[in-house]
Structures are given as structure tokens and as C-alpha cells.
Scaffold this active site. Sequence first.
Site, short mmCIF file in Angstrom:
data_model
loop_
_atom_site.label_atom_id
_atom_site.label_comp_id
_atom_site.label_asym_id
_atom_site.label_seq_id
_atom_site.Cartn_x
_atom_site.Cartn_y
_atom_site.Cartn_z
N ASP A 125 0.78 -1.10 -0.27
CA ASP A 125 0.23 -0.02 0.23
C ASP A 125 1.03 1.54 -0.60
O ASP A 125 1.71 1.36 0.10
CB ASP A 125 -0.91 0.19 1.16
CG ASP A 125 -1.45 0.92 1.72
OD1 ASP A 125 -2.20 1.52 0.52
OD2 ASP A 125 -1.88 1.92 2.56
N LEU A 126 0.65 2.23 -0.55
CA LEU A 126 1.58 3.36 -0.25
C LEU A 126 1.19 4.50 0.43
O LEU A 126 2.11 4.50 1.46
CB LEU A 126 1.13 4.40 -1.90
CG LEU A 126 1.96 5.31 -2.09
CD1 LEU A 126 3.66 5.42 -1.89
CD2 LEU A 126 1.42 6.14 -3.26
N ASP A 127 0.53 5.05 0.60
CA ASP A 127 -0.59 6.15 1.86
C ASP A 127 -0.72 5.29 3.18
O ASP A 127 -0.86 4.23 3.57
CB ASP A 127 -1.94 6.23 1.32
CG ASP A 127 -2.11 7.10 0.49
OD1 ASP A 127 -1.01 8.49 0.29
OD2 ASP A 127 -2.31 6.96 -0.70
N THR A 165 1.79 9.66 4.05
CA THR A 165 0.40 10.96 3.74
C THR A 165 -1.13 10.85 3.74
O THR A 165 -1.68 12.05 3.82
CB THR A 165 -0.16 10.91 1.30
OG1 THR A 165 -0.50 8.96 1.66
CG2 THR A 165 1.29 10.89 0.15
N LYS A 177 -8.79 5.86 6.54
CA LYS A 177 -7.66 5.18 6.13
C LYS A 177 -7.44 3.63 5.08
O LYS A 177 -8.66 2.68 5.34
CB LYS A 177 -6.94 4.61 7.18
CG LYS A 177 -5.51 5.80 7.40
CD LYS A 177 -5.14 5.34 8.35
CE LYS A 177 -4.32 6.51 9.37
NZ LYS A 177 -3.40 6.69 10.43
N GLY A 178 -8.01 4.29 3.62
CA GLY A 178 -7.32 2.40 3.18
C GLY A 178 -8.45 2.79 2.19
O GLY A 178 -9.01 2.18 1.11
N ARG A 182 -11.89 7.69 -1.90
CA ARG A 182 -12.64 9.28 -1.93
C ARG A 182 -13.66 9.51 -1.57
O ARG A 182 -13.81 9.85 -0.89
CB ARG A 182 -11.83 10.01 -3.25
CG ARG A 182 -12.25 11.22 -3.12
CD ARG A 182 -11.61 12.41 -4.07
NE ARG A 182 -9.71 11.16 -4.80
CZ ARG A 182 -9.54 11.79 -6.01
NH1 ARG A 182 -10.29 12.89 -7.12
NH2 ARG A 182 -8.92 11.41 -6.78
N SER A 211 -2.10 0.11 -4.22
CA SER A 211 -2.98 1.27 -3.82
C SER A 211 -4.82 2.20 -4.29
O SER A 211 -4.85 2.00 -5.58
CB SER A 211 -2.42 2.84 -3.88
OG SER A 211 -2.67 4.26 -3.57
N ALA A 212 -5.26 2.86 -3.30
CA ALA A 212 -6.61 3.24 -3.65
C ALA A 212 -6.46 4.33 -3.80
O ALA A 212 -7.64 4.78 -4.91
CB ALA A 212 -7.92 2.80 -2.44
N LYS A 250 -11.50 -1.18 -1.72
CA LYS A 250 -10.47 -1.95 -0.54
C LYS A 250 -11.99 -1.97 0.52
O LYS A 250 -12.41 -0.80 1.14
CB LYS A 250 -9.16 -2.15 0.19
CG LYS A 250 -8.09 -1.93 -0.34
CD LYS A 250 -6.65 -1.50 0.16
CE LYS A 250 -5.46 -0.93 -1.08
NZ LYS A 250 -4.30 0.14 -0.21
N GLU A 277 0.45 -3.15 4.55
CA GLU A 277 -0.94 -2.64 5.06
C GLU A 277 -0.91 -1.84 6.22
O GLU A 277 -0.45 -2.37 7.20
CB GLU A 277 -1.96 -3.53 5.18
CG GLU A 277 -2.38 -3.65 3.31
CD GLU A 277 -3.59 -2.09 2.46
OE1 GLU A 277 -3.13 -0.71 3.94
OE2 GLU A 277 -3.76 -1.76 1.89
N ASP A 278 -1.62 -0.66 5.87
CA ASP A 278 -1.83 0.16 7.33
C ASP A 278 -2.64 0.45 7.89
O ASP A 278 -3.37 0.81 8.49
CB ASP A 278 -1.01 1.94 7.21
CG ASP A 278 -1.48 2.67 6.32
OD1 ASP A 278 -2.54 2.17 5.26
OD2 ASP A 278 -1.72 3.53 7.02
C1 G6P Z 1 -5.54 5.61 -0.03
C2 G6P Z 1 -5.83 6.38 1.33
C3 G6P Z 1 -7.12 6.82 1.88
C4 G6P Z 1 -7.76 7.37 -0.10
C5 G6P Z 1 -7.51 6.68 -1.14
C6 G6P Z 1 -8.21 7.51 -1.88
O1 G6P Z 1 -6.67 4.44 0.31
O2 G6P Z 1 -5.39 5.75 2.61
O3 G6P Z 1 -7.40 7.70 2.97
O4 G6P Z 1 -9.06 8.05 0.40
O5 G6P Z 1 -6.20 6.46 -1.53
O6 G6P Z 1 -7.45 8.19 -2.42
P1 G6P Z 1 -7.12 9.86 -3.28
O7 G6P Z 1 -5.99 10.16 -3.34
O8 G6P Z 1 -8.09 9.06 -5.30
O9 G6P Z 1 -8.06 10.59 -2.87
MG MG Z 2 -3.15 3.21 3.63
#
Ligand code: G6P
Ligand code: MG
Length: 215
Positions: free
Chosen positions: A9-11, A17, A45-46, A49, A114-115, A145, A169-170
Site C-alpha cells: 500500500d502507498l499511503d 500522506t 484510511k485505505g 475518495r 493503492s486505492a 478495499k 498495509e496500514d
Molecule cells: C488511500 C488512502 C485513503 C484515500 C484513498 C483515495 O487508500 O489511504 O485515505 O481516501 O487512497 O485517495 P485519492 O488520492 O484517490 O483521493
Molecule cells: Mg494506507
Amino acid sequence: MVLKGCIFDLDGVIVDTAKYHFLAWQRLADEMGFDFTEDHNEALKGVSRMASLEILLRVGGIVKDDEEKIELATRKNNWYVEYISRMTPDEILPGSIDLLTRLRSEGILTAIGSASRNAGMILDRIGLRLMFDAIVDGNKIHSAKPDPEVFLKGAEELGVAPENCVVFEDAQAGIEAAIAGGMKCIGVGSPLNLGRANLVVPDLKHITLNQIKNL
Ligand code: G6P
Ligand code: MG
């Protein structure tokens, strides 16, 4: 297990972020006249949007129609993009680069799962794009997810079977997604939130290749 691929996962795993997502959601809640706390933020988280916006509106007890929701999500994303466009490689989380380098030197493939639809921009800002053999982000998937799609697509792009992959994953939703995809997973953060992971570490500095292989 026979370890062939690692999907990150990225964020909140590779880069911090989460604080920018929080700042932007909080700013939106503030404009709508309610408090949005770090505790509330944990549930976002995860999560995609639009699903995040739904949670935020529920916290504020606010009802909006579809058109207004798109406007609110766009407003939040514009602020978020403004924040992340100033990111630097200093914001890469501890241990990320060492772990990625180690895995790659052992011939283990690496992917982002990543989402976020902003994942590409973040990877460019922090200079890590070339550390990944595959990048699956919110632009490539239909189901967020805890659906396993993002990780299954990551494994597919790597050409590795799910049982030979480990997910990092976080977020609770991400741990559930990894489990649903038949993958082992390492939670990055607190065992309080990530108890269903095979192993939980505070950050990527606290994990060895042997621990990953022994999952
Ligand atoms: C990640 C973050 C979420 C975020 C999602 C969508 O999974 O953990 O907090 O809502 O991405 O991100 P975006 O940049 O597309 O709004
Ligand atoms: Mg994350």
C-alpha cells in the site's frame, strides 16, 4: 511460504500522506461546520475518495445529493493535491527504501497496490517509481478495499500467484482485502487496528526478509 512478490500500500506504508488526507478532510468538515478528529480519520484510511466522503458526511450528520458530493470530493482533492505537490523524498517513511532495495536484490518483485488516484504523482514527487515492477492504483480498479481487486491485479501484473505474495498495509480495509485475496499480510502500525494481519510492525524498519519469508 515461497516469497516471490511484495505488494505495498502507498499511503501510510511507503509515505506519510495520511496527514495530508486528514488535513484536507478536516478543512472540508470545518467549512461545513463540524469537528473531524484523528479518531474519525482512522476509518478513512485505505478507503476510496467517495466512500471517505460518505463517512465524513455521516460524522457531521449532513445529507448531500450526488452532484454536491462530487463537488465536495473535488474540493477536498484540490487541497490534497496542493499539499502533496510540495512533497519531497524526505517524507518517505523509515525503512522503506532499505526494504525495497533488499527485496529487489533478492529477485523478489515489488508492486504498489493503492486505492489512490494520486499514487503516480506521489511516486514521482518522492522519486520511487522505479522501485516498483507494477503500480496498481485507484485509476486501474473498480472495487475499493476491502475488495481484493487491487492486490489481485498487483499479483497478476507481477505474474506471481497470490499465495506467493505478501501485502504491506496500514489500514483495516487493506488487511481484509489481502486476506480476501488469499495473501499473507503485514500490518504497518498498531496491533489495535491491524490485529487480523499475520504480523504487525510499527514501520518498515522493523521487518527482516527472514520474517517475511517465514510468514
Ligand atoms: C488511500 C488512502 C485513503 C484515500 C484513498 C483515495 O487508500 O489511504 O485515505 O481516501 O487512497 O485517495 P485519492 O488520492 O484517490 O483521493
Ligand atoms: Mg494506507
